[in-house]
Design a protein around this motif. Structure first.
Motif, PDB file in Angstrom:
ATOM      1  N   ASP A   1       7.028   1.866 -13.880  1.00  0.00           N
ATOM      2  CA  ASP A   1       7.294   1.983 -12.430  1.00  0.00           C
ATOM      3  C   ASP A   1       7.146   0.576 -11.813  1.00  0.00           C
ATOM      4  N   LEU A   2       8.454   0.001 -11.449  1.00  0.00           N
ATOM      5  CA  LEU A   2       8.149  -0.681 -10.657  1.00  0.00           C
ATOM      6  C   LEU A   2       7.864  -0.252  -9.171  1.00  0.00           C
ATOM      7  N   GLU A   3       8.120   0.223  -8.196  1.00  0.00           N
ATOM      8  CA  GLU A   3       8.044   0.310  -6.830  1.00  0.00           C
ATOM      9  C   GLU A   3       6.443   0.695  -6.942  1.00  0.00           C
ATOM     10  N   PHE A   4       5.824   1.475  -7.817  1.00  0.00           N
ATOM     11  CA  PHE A   4       4.286   1.770  -7.891  1.00  0.00           C
ATOM     12  C   PHE A   4       3.656   0.271  -7.813  1.00  0.00           C
ATOM     13  N   GLN A   5       4.380  -0.662  -9.228  1.00  0.00           N
ATOM     14  CA  GLN A   5       3.839  -1.621  -9.483  1.00  0.00           C
ATOM     15  C   GLN A   5       3.357  -2.972  -7.650  1.00  0.00           C
ATOM     16  N   ILE A   6       4.364  -2.609  -7.268  1.00  0.00           N
ATOM     17  CA  ILE A   6       4.977  -3.272  -6.226  1.00  0.00           C
ATOM     18  C   ILE A   6       3.610  -3.147  -4.629  1.00  0.00           C
ATOM     19  N   LYS A   7       3.771  -2.164  -4.838  1.00  0.00           N
ATOM     20  CA  LYS A   7       2.664  -1.414  -3.786  1.00  0.00           C
ATOM     21  C   LYS A   7       1.279  -1.507  -3.960  1.00  0.00           C
ATOM     22  N   GLU A   8       1.232  -1.880  -5.276  1.00  0.00           N
ATOM     23  CA  GLU A   8      -0.611  -2.100  -5.724  1.00  0.00           C
ATOM     24  C   GLU A   8      -1.095  -3.558  -5.316  1.00  0.00           C
ATOM     25  N   LEU A   9       0.410  -4.120  -5.560  1.00  0.00           N
ATOM     26  CA  LEU A   9       0.046  -5.758  -5.349  1.00  0.00           C
ATOM     27  C   LEU A   9      -0.298  -6.437  -3.938  1.00  0.00           C
ATOM     28  N   LYS A  10       0.486  -5.189  -2.850  1.00  0.00           N
ATOM     29  CA  LYS A  10       0.920  -5.336  -1.937  1.00  0.00           C
ATOM     30  C   LYS A  10      -0.727  -4.787  -1.456  1.00  0.00           C
ATOM     31  N   ARG A  11      -1.565  -3.896  -2.015  1.00  0.00           N
ATOM     32  CA  ARG A  11      -2.762  -3.555  -1.480  1.00  0.00           C
ATOM     33  C   ARG A  11      -3.989  -4.254  -1.936  1.00  0.00           C
ATOM     34  N   LEU A  12      -3.610  -4.746  -3.106  1.00  0.00           N
ATOM     35  CA  LEU A  12      -4.780  -5.640  -3.176  1.00  0.00           C
ATOM     36  C   LEU A  12      -5.061  -6.716  -3.328  1.00  0.00           C
ATOM     37  N   LEU A  13      -3.542  -7.478  -2.790  1.00  0.00           N
ATOM     38  CA  LEU A  13      -3.938  -8.680  -2.011  1.00  0.00           C
ATOM     39  C   LEU A  13      -4.539  -8.961  -0.739  1.00  0.00           C
ATOM     40  N   LYS A  14      -4.914 -10.252  -0.749  1.00  0.00           N
ATOM     41  CA  LYS A  14      -5.877 -10.648   0.885  1.00  0.00           C
ATOM     42  C   LYS A  14      -4.730 -11.524   1.290  1.00  0.00           C
ATOM     43  N   PRO A  15      -4.400  -9.992   3.496  1.00  0.00           N
ATOM     44  CA  PRO A  15      -3.618 -10.792   4.086  1.00  0.00           C
ATOM     45  C   PRO A  15      -3.543 -12.622   3.939  1.00  0.00           C
ATOM     46  N   ASP A  16      -3.803 -13.301   3.029  1.00  0.00           N
ATOM     47  CA  ASP A  16      -3.434 -14.507   3.464  1.00  0.00           C
ATOM     48  C   ASP A  16      -3.395 -14.927   1.681  1.00  0.00           C
ATOM     49  N   GLY A  17      -3.030 -13.351   0.616  1.00  0.00           N
ATOM     50  CA  GLY A  17      -2.878 -14.057  -0.360  1.00  0.00           C
ATOM     51  C   GLY A  17      -1.714 -14.680  -1.357  1.00  0.00           C
ATOM     52  N   VAL A  18      -1.600 -14.664  -2.638  1.00  0.00           N
ATOM     53  CA  VAL A  18      -0.177 -15.140  -2.764  1.00  0.00           C
ATOM     54  C   VAL A  18      -0.342 -14.166  -3.694  1.00  0.00           C
TER      55      VAL A  18
END
Length: 281
Positions: free
Chosen positions: A159-176
């Motif tokens: 599930d590509l769309e779910f994966q990218i949403k989770e990356l966004k959720r887990l990343l700090k505001p200034d994360g990479v």
């Protein structure tokens, strides 16, 4: 996503099943999708091969010994890369962490290292190296990680769309975020066509271009900051592609094709594999 009904190319699974699959193109995204995609319950069967090298620490053959020698340098380079782009040594999540070697190096360099890995075999090896392995995304806090990495993993995600949403959720505001994936627009991909080993169907469910990566991550306000080549991948992929095409690895010919791919990539900027670096925005 809007995928064509006519295949871009038909490709065989040379590693495990011998089955044939089609790759369908989304013209707008310049993204390929493996069709049909196996049911989630069937996917593990396609990884059941002793030759699936990222799930083992074996050094039985010269090929495996060379692979692990190059892997060692690549791991040090990856840790240096995340440190270059990071404000401080904080927390790093490696999704698809395999046997844990990247995280072990990051931990040694004073990063707080966490991994996710579905393979029980690889997971056990990672835990032996002292790596913390998390099994499910709900276990992880929102906006917790300074760095998230996926080294040749995004192409495996159902599930590509779910994966990218989770990356966004887990990343700090200034994360990479650092994502490494093969590039089907490279010279070696065009040279080998249906025998190109980095298609690796059906384990690779998606096949990315630079256009695809920039567009699908932009949907979650993750901004592409840089794309850089993975020089060794063209040689490794060409070795396997020669094996699939001729039944032999033909190391001298594979080296020549890999070298050609890198040289042509300097002009076209289309290498065998790329690392994509995204920042939160």
């Amino acid at each position: 996503m809007n995928f064509s009904k006519e295949p871009y190319i038909k490709v065989k699974d040379y590693s495990v099943s011998g089955e044939q699959f089609e790759l369908l193109m989304d013209e707008n995204l310049q993204l390929l999708k493996t069709y049909p995609q196996p049911a989630l319950s069937d996917l593990p069967n396609y990884y059941e091969s002793e030759d699936y090298i990222s799930h083992t620490d074996n050094k039985r053959s010269l090929f495996e010994k060379v692979y692990h020698f190059v892997k060692r340098k690549a791991i040090r380079d990856k840790v240096s890369l995340i440190e270059y782009w990071s404000v401080e040594k904080g927390s790093v999540l490696d999704i698809g962490s395999g046997t844990g070697d990247f995280l072990a190096e990051a931990k040694q360099q004073n990063w707080k290292a966490v991994g996710m890995e579905p393979s029980d075999k690889a997971k056990a090896l990672a835990k032996q190296k002292g790596i913390c392995i998390i099994d499910t995304y709900p276990e992880l806090e929102d906006h917790f990680f300074d760095v998230i990495t996926m080294w040749h993993v995004l192409e495996h995600v159902p599930d590509l769309e779910f994966q990218i949403k989770e990356l966004k959720r887990l990343l700090k505001p200034d994360g990479v975020i650092f994502i490494a994936v093969p590039n089907f627009k490279s010279y070696d991909a065009n040279h080998y066509g249906k025998f190109w080993a980095a298609f690796d169907v059906p384990r690779h469910l998606w096949h990315f271009s630079k256009t695809a990566m920039e567009k699908i991550f932009a949907q979650e306000n993750l901004k592409l900051k840089k794309v850089q080549p993975m020089w060794f991948d063209s040689f490794y992929v060409s070795l396997l592609s020669e094996k699939y095409k001729t039944g032999k690895m033909n190391p001298f010919k594979a080296f020549w094709i890999g070298l050609q791919s890198n040289l042509k990539g300097r002009k076209s900027l289309e290498y065998s594999s790329h690392i994509y670096i995204f920042k939160n925005s």
